[in-house]
Design an enzyme around this catalytic site. Structure first.
Site, short mmCIF file in Angstrom:
data_model
loop_
_atom_site.label_atom_id
_atom_site.label_comp_id
_atom_site.label_asym_id
_atom_site.label_seq_id
_atom_site.Cartn_x
_atom_site.Cartn_y
_atom_site.Cartn_z
N HIS A 1 33.57 64.27 -14.24
CA HIS A 1 33.61 62.75 -14.41
C HIS A 1 34.77 62.31 -13.11
CE1 HIS A 1 37.52 65.11 -16.30
NE2 HIS A 1 38.10 63.52 -15.33
N ARG B 1 42.80 54.50 -14.50
CA ARG B 1 43.51 53.97 -15.51
C ARG B 1 43.84 53.05 -15.66
NH1 ARG B 1 46.37 57.85 -12.59
NH2 ARG B 1 46.63 59.70 -13.36
N GLU C 1 36.45 58.56 -17.14
CA GLU C 1 37.10 58.74 -18.19
C GLU C 1 38.59 57.76 -17.67
OE1 GLU C 1 41.09 61.62 -17.85
OE2 GLU C 1 39.31 62.23 -17.67
N ASN D 1 47.77 54.87 -21.43
CA ASN D 1 48.84 55.28 -21.57
C ASN D 1 49.58 54.42 -22.01
OD1 ASN D 1 49.26 57.31 -19.57
ND2 ASN D 1 48.86 56.38 -18.17
N HIS E 1 34.87 53.20 -5.09
CA HIS E 1 34.21 52.14 -5.94
C HIS E 1 33.65 53.32 -7.48
CE1 HIS E 1 31.26 52.24 -2.74
NE2 HIS E 1 30.60 52.85 -4.14
N GLU F 1 29.84 49.09 -8.33
CA GLU F 1 28.71 49.54 -7.26
C GLU F 1 27.37 49.22 -8.40
OE1 GLU F 1 26.11 50.29 -3.17
OE2 GLU F 1 27.77 51.78 -4.04
#
Length: 139
Positions: A5, A9, A54, A58, A73, A116
């Site tokens: 993965h 964030r 992923e 937070n 990207h 992309e």
């Protein structure tokens, strides 16, 4: 070795899930909340078992994440780049680099991650309005 993965964030989890799931069409494969660390991890993929994105949220963070030059990207192969770009555009997503060539386009996630889009199996015949559409912003 197997690629698993890439992590990004996100500030607004609802906006990010709307973009990645409802607009791009990824599926949620796993979700874990960590109350002690005050964060949530959500894994998304094109299909179960495929490499994942992923999303790390937070809790309570208001910090705008900077765009590091060491990350470029995320790229996804799509069945019909024109149809997906039209769907994204109708959903309010800016097409930063239109698919003028019938092969490649760029959009951004709500957190500014460049995405992309690449046409599966080679370029489609060029067509309007994409052929005449200018770039918007950066990607």
């Amino acid at each position: 070795m197997k690629f698993l993965h890439a992590m990004v964030r996100v500030l607004d989890l609802d906006a990010s899930l709307d973009f990645y799931v409802n607009k791009l069409g990824l599926v949620e494969t796993k979700r874990s909340d960590y109350p002690e660390g005050k964060f949530t991890l959500i894994y998304l993929a094109t299909e179960p078992g495929a490499p994942e994105v992923e999303l790390t949220h937070n809790w309570g963070s208001t910090e705008t994440y900077s765009e590091g030059r060491n990350f470029g990207h995320l790229a996804f192969e799509v069945d019909n780049i024109y149809q997906l770009c039209e769907k994204l555009q109708q959903a309010g997503v800016v097409i930063n680099r239109p698919p003028r060539c019938g092969h490649m386009a760029f959009v951004k996630s709500p957190d500014g991650i460049s995405i992309e889009l690449l046409q599966k199996g080679g370029a489609l015949p060029v067509q309007e309005p994409w052929l005449s559409m200018e770039n918007t912003g950066s990607w």
